[in-house]
Scaffold this active site. Structure first.
Site, short mmCIF file in Angstrom:
data_model
loop_
_atom_site.label_atom_id
_atom_site.label_comp_id
_atom_site.label_asym_id
_atom_site.label_seq_id
_atom_site.Cartn_x
_atom_site.Cartn_y
_atom_site.Cartn_z
N ASP A 29 0.86 -1.19 0.00
CA ASP A 29 0.00 0.00 0.00
C ASP A 29 0.89 1.23 0.00
O ASP A 29 1.86 1.31 0.76
CB ASP A 29 -0.91 -0.03 1.24
CG ASP A 29 -2.04 1.00 1.14
OD1 ASP A 29 -1.74 2.20 0.91
OD2 ASP A 29 -3.21 0.62 1.30
N ILE A 30 0.56 2.17 -0.87
CA ILE A 30 1.41 3.35 -1.04
C ILE A 30 1.29 4.32 0.15
O ILE A 30 2.18 5.13 0.39
CB ILE A 30 1.09 4.07 -2.39
CG1 ILE A 30 2.27 4.85 -2.90
CG2 ILE A 30 -0.16 4.90 -2.31
CD1 ILE A 30 3.42 4.02 -3.36
N HIS A 93 -10.11 -5.66 -2.54
CA HIS A 93 -8.76 -5.84 -2.00
C HIS A 93 -8.81 -6.14 -0.51
O HIS A 93 -9.66 -5.64 0.21
CB HIS A 93 -7.88 -4.61 -2.26
CG HIS A 93 -8.48 -3.30 -1.85
ND1 HIS A 93 -9.40 -2.64 -2.62
CD2 HIS A 93 -8.29 -2.52 -0.76
CE1 HIS A 93 -9.75 -1.51 -2.03
NE2 HIS A 93 -9.11 -1.42 -0.89
N HIS A 95 -6.62 -5.76 2.88
CA HIS A 95 -5.47 -5.11 3.52
C HIS A 95 -4.82 -6.11 4.47
O HIS A 95 -5.52 -6.71 5.31
CB HIS A 95 -5.92 -3.92 4.37
CG HIS A 95 -6.48 -2.76 3.61
ND1 HIS A 95 -5.74 -1.64 3.29
CD2 HIS A 95 -7.73 -2.51 3.13
CE1 HIS A 95 -6.50 -0.76 2.65
NE2 HIS A 95 -7.71 -1.26 2.54
P1 5GP Z 1 -9.95 1.34 0.57
O1 5GP Z 1 -10.57 1.29 -0.81
O2 5GP Z 1 -9.75 -0.03 1.15
O3 5GP Z 1 -10.71 2.25 1.50
O4 5GP Z 1 -8.50 1.98 0.43
C1 5GP Z 1 -7.72 1.82 -0.71
C2 5GP Z 1 -6.26 1.65 -0.35
O5 5GP Z 1 -5.52 1.64 -1.55
C3 5GP Z 1 -5.68 2.78 0.52
O6 5GP Z 1 -5.06 2.20 1.66
C4 5GP Z 1 -4.68 3.48 -0.39
O7 5GP Z 1 -3.53 3.93 0.29
C5 5GP Z 1 -4.35 2.41 -1.40
N1 5GP Z 1 -4.03 2.95 -2.71
C6 5GP Z 1 -4.78 3.82 -3.44
N2 5GP Z 1 -4.19 4.09 -4.62
C7 5GP Z 1 -3.04 3.37 -4.64
C8 5GP Z 1 -1.99 3.23 -5.62
O8 5GP Z 1 -2.00 3.81 -6.69
N3 5GP Z 1 -0.97 2.39 -5.30
C9 5GP Z 1 -0.94 1.71 -4.11
N4 5GP Z 1 0.11 0.91 -3.90
N5 5GP Z 1 -1.90 1.82 -3.18
C10 5GP Z 1 -2.95 2.64 -3.44
#
Ligand code: 5GP
Length: 132
Positions: A29-30, A93, A95
């Protein structure tokens, strides 16, 4: 149009890849909650994790387990916590977050800012521990 995670799978957007197989892909995660915070996704774009078939969901969790076992060999922690939110990116996804306390997987906590060198080092270490 492809979503951001599909672009990552296709290599159109760079990622710190931990592991992949035919159907699943894992990358750091970035904006991590902890060092080693990894996302596991199905390569086939599906928004809601519970829209996956039983078989795909089970396979994804088994793939995530293998990734978690690699992370915990590199990042000292009590356990690898798992969370599914999907509120930001509409591509299913999981985590995987190294945790010592419940606060370590609190998504309201400030995210870590890691240098490219730190991401590269974690990627090399964790991916080297991954066993298919
Ligand atoms: P969620 O959809 O579970 O609420 O969060 C999405 C997750 O994806 C976040 O933790 C965010 O940091 C991560 N994320 C979003 N865009 C990118 C990206 O382009 N690259 C990476 N490696 N992680 C991402």
């Amino acid at each position: 149009m492809s979503g951001i995670f599909t672009k990552i799978v296709k290599g159109e957007i760079p990622s710190y890849k931990i592991a992949e197989d035919e159907k699943y892909y894992a990358f750091l995660d970035i904006n991590p909650l902890a060092k080693g915070h990894t996302l596991v996704i199905p390569k086939k774009e599906t928004d809601y994790i519970f829209d996956l078939s039983d078989e795909d969901l089970a396979e994804m969790m088994i793939f995530a387990k293998k990734v978690a076992l690699a992370i915990e060999q590199v990042v000292p922690c009590k356990k690898i916590g798992i969370a599914v939110l999907g509120l930001e990116v509409p591509h299913a996804h999981i985590h995987l977050v190294p945790i010592n306390t419940v606060y370590d997987i609190d998504f309201k906590q400030p995210k870590l800012v890691l240098s490219a060198e730190e991401f590269i080092k974690l990627t090399a270490e964790i991916s080297s521990k991954f066993k298919a």
